[in-house]
Design a protein around this motif. Structure first.
Motif, PDB file in Angstrom:
ATOM      1  N   PRO A  75       0.802  -1.227   0.000  1.00 12.73           N
ATOM      2  CA  PRO A  75       0.000   0.000   0.000  1.00 12.73           C
ATOM      3  C   PRO A  75       0.833   1.274   0.000  1.00 12.73           C
ATOM      4  CG  PRO A  75       0.008  -0.985   2.180  1.00 12.73           C
ATOM      5  CD  PRO A  75       0.669  -1.968   1.269  1.00 12.73           C
ATOM      6  N   GLU A  76       2.125   1.175   0.323  1.00 15.60           N
ATOM      7  CA  GLU A  76       2.963   2.369   0.421  1.00 15.60           C
ATOM      8  C   GLU A  76       4.024   2.472  -0.670  1.00 15.60           C
ATOM      9  OE1 GLU A  76       3.860   3.699   4.652  1.00 15.60           O
ATOM     10  OE2 GLU A  76       3.618   1.534   4.907  1.00 15.60           O
ATOM     11  N   LEU A  77       4.509   1.341  -1.161  1.00 14.51           N
ATOM     12  CA  LEU A  77       5.623   1.346  -2.099  1.00 14.51           C
ATOM     13  C   LEU A  77       5.267   0.594  -3.383  1.00 14.51           C
ATOM     14  CD1 LEU A  77       8.587   0.578   0.333  1.00 14.51           C
ATOM     15  CD2 LEU A  77       7.817   2.813  -0.474  1.00 14.51           C
ATOM     16  N   GLU A  78       5.709   1.157  -4.509  1.00 18.92           N
ATOM     17  CA  GLU A  78       5.599   0.512  -5.818  1.00 18.92           C
ATOM     18  C   GLU A  78       7.024   0.269  -6.320  1.00 18.92           C
ATOM     19  OE1 GLU A  78       4.293   1.658 -10.412  1.00 18.92           O
ATOM     20  OE2 GLU A  78       4.113   3.121  -8.781  1.00 18.92           O
ATOM     21  N   TYR A  79       7.298  -0.947  -6.789  1.00 20.83           N
ATOM     22  CA  TYR A  79       8.655  -1.311  -7.170  1.00 20.83           C
ATOM     23  C   TYR A  79       8.790  -1.394  -8.686  1.00 20.83           C
ATOM     24  CZ  TYR A  79       8.615  -2.667  -2.274  1.00 20.83           C
ATOM     25  OH  TYR A  79       8.478  -2.656  -0.911  1.00 20.83           O
ATOM     26  N   VAL A  80       9.860  -0.761  -9.186  1.00 20.55           N
ATOM     27  CA  VAL A  80      10.193  -0.807 -10.613  1.00 20.55           C
ATOM     28  C   VAL A  80      11.650  -1.224 -10.724  1.00 20.55           C
ATOM     29  CG1 VAL A  80      10.460   0.537 -12.731  1.00 20.55           C
ATOM     30  CG2 VAL A  80       8.537   0.994 -11.198  1.00 20.55           C
ATOM     31  N   ALA A  81      11.929  -2.260 -11.494  1.00 18.59           N
ATOM     32  CA  ALA A  81      13.302  -2.748 -11.664  1.00 18.59           C
ATOM     33  C   ALA A  81      13.917  -2.169 -12.926  1.00 18.59           C
ATOM     34  CB  ALA A  81      13.322  -4.269 -11.734  1.00 18.59           C
ATOM     35  N   TYR A  82      15.122  -1.663 -12.812  1.00 20.11           N
ATOM     36  CA  TYR A  82      15.892  -1.168 -13.953  1.00 20.11           C
ATOM     37  C   TYR A  82      17.026  -2.165 -14.166  1.00 20.11           C
ATOM     38  CZ  TYR A  82      18.238   2.312 -16.915  1.00 20.11           C
ATOM     39  OH  TYR A  82      18.821   2.989 -17.970  1.00 20.11           O
ATOM     40  N   VAL A  83      16.908  -2.995 -15.213  1.00 19.97           N
ATOM     41  CA  VAL A  83      17.679  -4.233 -15.263  1.00 19.97           C
ATOM     42  C   VAL A  83      18.674  -4.263 -16.420  1.00 19.97           C
ATOM     43  CG1 VAL A  83      15.703  -5.440 -14.246  1.00 19.97           C
ATOM     44  CG2 VAL A  83      16.055  -5.537 -16.716  1.00 19.97           C
ATOM     45  N   SER A  84      19.646  -5.144 -16.274  1.00 18.25           N
ATOM     46  CA  SER A  84      20.614  -5.416 -17.335  1.00 18.25           C
ATOM     47  C   SER A  84      19.938  -6.120 -18.505  1.00 18.25           C
ATOM     48  CB  SER A  84      21.730  -6.314 -16.803  1.00 18.25           C
ATOM     49  OG  SER A  84      21.189  -7.582 -16.446  1.00 18.25           O
ATOM     50  N   ARG A  85      20.646  -6.124 -19.634  1.00 16.59           N
ATOM     51  CA  ARG A  85      20.116  -6.847 -20.791  1.00 16.59           C
ATOM     52  C   ARG A  85      19.998  -8.339 -20.500  1.00 16.59           C
ATOM     53  NH1 ARG A  85      23.973  -4.491 -25.430  1.00 16.59           N
ATOM     54  NH2 ARG A  85      23.240  -6.360 -26.519  1.00 16.59           N
ATOM     55  N   GLU A  86      20.938  -8.883 -19.710  1.00 12.06           N
ATOM     56  CA  GLU A  86      20.892 -10.309 -19.386  1.00 12.06           C
ATOM     57  C   GLU A  86      19.647 -10.640 -18.569  1.00 12.06           C
ATOM     58  OE1 GLU A  86      25.405  -9.339 -19.366  1.00 12.06           O
ATOM     59  OE2 GLU A  86      23.520  -8.327 -18.853  1.00 12.06           O
ATOM     60  N   LEU A  87      19.372  -9.821 -17.567  1.00 12.91           N
ATOM     61  CA  LEU A  87      18.209 -10.095 -16.722  1.00 12.91           C
ATOM     62  C   LEU A  87      16.911  -9.883 -17.499  1.00 12.91           C
ATOM     63  CD1 LEU A  87      17.022 -10.911 -14.045  1.00 12.91           C
ATOM     64  CD2 LEU A  87      17.297  -8.562 -13.241  1.00 12.91           C
ATOM     65  N   ALA A  88      16.883  -8.864 -18.358  1.00 12.94           N
ATOM     66  CA  ALA A  88      15.677  -8.601 -19.145  1.00 12.94           C
ATOM     67  C   ALA A  88      15.322  -9.785 -20.038  1.00 12.94           C
ATOM     68  CB  ALA A  88      15.869  -7.348 -19.989  1.00 12.94           C
ATOM     69  N   ALA A  89      16.346 -10.548 -20.448  1.00 10.81           N
ATOM     70  CA  ALA A  89      16.123 -11.689 -21.333  1.00 10.81           C
ATOM     71  C   ALA A  89      15.833 -12.980 -20.569  1.00 10.81           C
ATOM     72  CB  ALA A  89      17.339 -11.894 -22.234  1.00 10.81           C
ATOM     73  N   SER A  90      15.783 -12.916 -19.242  1.00 10.81           N
ATOM     74  CA  SER A  90      15.555 -14.118 -18.438  1.00 10.81           C
ATOM     75  C   SER A  90      14.248 -13.999 -17.674  1.00 10.81           C
ATOM     76  CB  SER A  90      16.735 -14.337 -17.486  1.00 10.81           C
ATOM     77  OG  SER A  90      16.781 -13.307 -16.521  1.00 10.81           O
ATOM     78  N   ASP A  91      14.030 -14.926 -16.757  1.00  7.06           N
ATOM     79  CA  ASP A  91      12.795 -14.941 -15.971  1.00  7.06           C
ATOM     80  C   ASP A  91      12.862 -13.867 -14.887  1.00  7.06           C
ATOM     81  OD1 ASP A  91      10.511 -15.528 -14.561  1.00  7.06           O
ATOM     82  OD2 ASP A  91      11.326 -17.335 -13.624  1.00  7.06           O
TER      83      ASP A  91
END
Length: 366
Positions: free
Chosen positions: A36-52
């Motif tokens: 209810p207080e925090l929203e999470y956004v991940a800023y990721v590497s190309r490797e992580l973006a291509a994985s689960d």
């Protein structure tokens, strides 16, 4: 209540970097996407973006950074994450892997796992120690709060970076999320299999461990499996020089299931490190009922308490003696397994996640 957006800097994440990646995954997989207080956004590497990335509790945004490209990753940390925070309307940035922006208009929480580049620059290859020190100093200076993983690391951060103790939150790590083995369902263990886990940086102490193994008579010598290498293993020539080819298996980076199988089979984990910020392998071993022989250094005692056998990591003969003694005493191994399970149960990734969320909220409050 308006939810405030936290940009989580995962540009370092490649799937092959060990403890810091375990930390990020274990913490954020336990935080709620419906907070209810925090929203999470991940800023990721190309490797992580291509994985689960299903474990992350929010939106995932791909950066242009390859986490295994040191120069691109450093630029992403120093400059890219602060721009991304502004672009995506973040109220806070969490940098969970030692490094962060040079400057940031958006407040930053920085997790520092260790200060090896300050305490032991001789263990960091080439000119890299100087770069690490610069990046960590800059990130700590720019951070509103610092999170760290042990009391030993907190003390280093206060002494070497000048961060006030009141600006640091200690959030100890935990063993793997996989269910530990209880004393009634413990798998059969071999009495001739040692396990060592870690990268090949010099402070891990594997050369001394190999020297210790060579001091044990061949007909009494257990098999040693050392996991965690990438590419050509620098330990291979040492194994050959010591004549240990029949006794040592040098394994690469293992998936969780393979590593769990080794923890389940091993007579003991040997952890001969000279320096750590925390040291996950002993805790993961204890959570699986695997006895631990570990370095007698303050941070490892902070983790393992009375549940491990402690040795001088520079003394090959002492390590060999500890291996012989444990191999020859099944009753002692059983007692250590029970003590390790009890000790590991005092650490919890759920507690780590809760403490991390509290640190984020504390930073937002100024």
């Amino acid at each position: 209540m308006t939810r405030r957006r936290v940009l989580v800097d995962l540009q370092f994440f490649t799937g092959t970097k060990g403890g810091m990646e375990s930390y990020a995954r274990e913490v954020y997989s336990r935080l709620s996407p419906h907070d209810p207080e925090l929203e999470y956004v991940a800023y990721v590497s190309r490797e992580l973006a291509a994985s689960d990335t299903s474990w992350f509790p929010g939106t995932v945004i791909a950066s242009s950074v390859r986490g295994d490209d040191r120069a691109a990753w450093a630029c992403g940390e120093l400059f890219g994450v602060a721009r991304a925070a502004r672009t995506h309307g973040a109220a806070l940035v969490h940098c969970p892997a030692n490094f962060g922006p040079l400057r940031s208009r958006v407040p930053v929480v920085l997790t520092i796992h260790d200060l090896i580049a300050f305490r032991h620059p001789e263990y960091v290859p080439g000119p890299y120690a100087r770069v690490l020190r610069m990046m960590i100093r800059c990130a700590a200076r720019a951070a509103r709060r610092v999170v760290t993983v042990s009391g030993a690391s907190r003390d280093d951060i206060v002494r070497l970076l000048g961060v006030p103790p009141g600006g640091i939150d200690v959030t100890p790590l935990a063993g793997s999320a996989h269910a530990p083995f209880d004393s009634g369902a413990r798998p059969a263990r071999r009495d001739d299999l040692l396990l060592a886990v870690g990268n090949r940086m010099p402070h891990k102490g594997f050369e001394t461990l190999l020297d210790a193994l060579a001091r044990i008579a061949p007909d009494e010598r257990p098999t040693l499996v050392i996991t965690g290498s990438h590419g050509e293993d620098p330990l291979a020539p040492i194994v050959k020089r010591l004549g240990l080819e029949a006794s040592v298996q040098l394994r690469g980076w293992l998936g969780r299931e393979e590593l769990d199988e080794l923890y389940a089979q091993a007579t003991a984990l040997v952890f001969p490190t000279r320096f750590e910020g925390f040291g996950l392998p002993p805790l993961e071993a204890m959570a699986r009922g695997c006895p631990v022989i570990a370095s007698d250094i303050p941070v490892v005692r902070e983790i393992a308490g009375d549940a491990a056998v402690y040795v001088d990591p520079a003394d090959a003969e002492a390590i060999a003696a500890a291996i012989r003694a444990l191999r020859d005493s099944p009753a002692r191994r059983a007692r250590m397994a029970d003590a390790g399970l009890a000790r590991a149960a005092t650490f919890s990734w759920d507690a780590t996640a809760r403490a991390t969320r509290t640190a984020l909220l504390r930073a937002l409050e100024g």
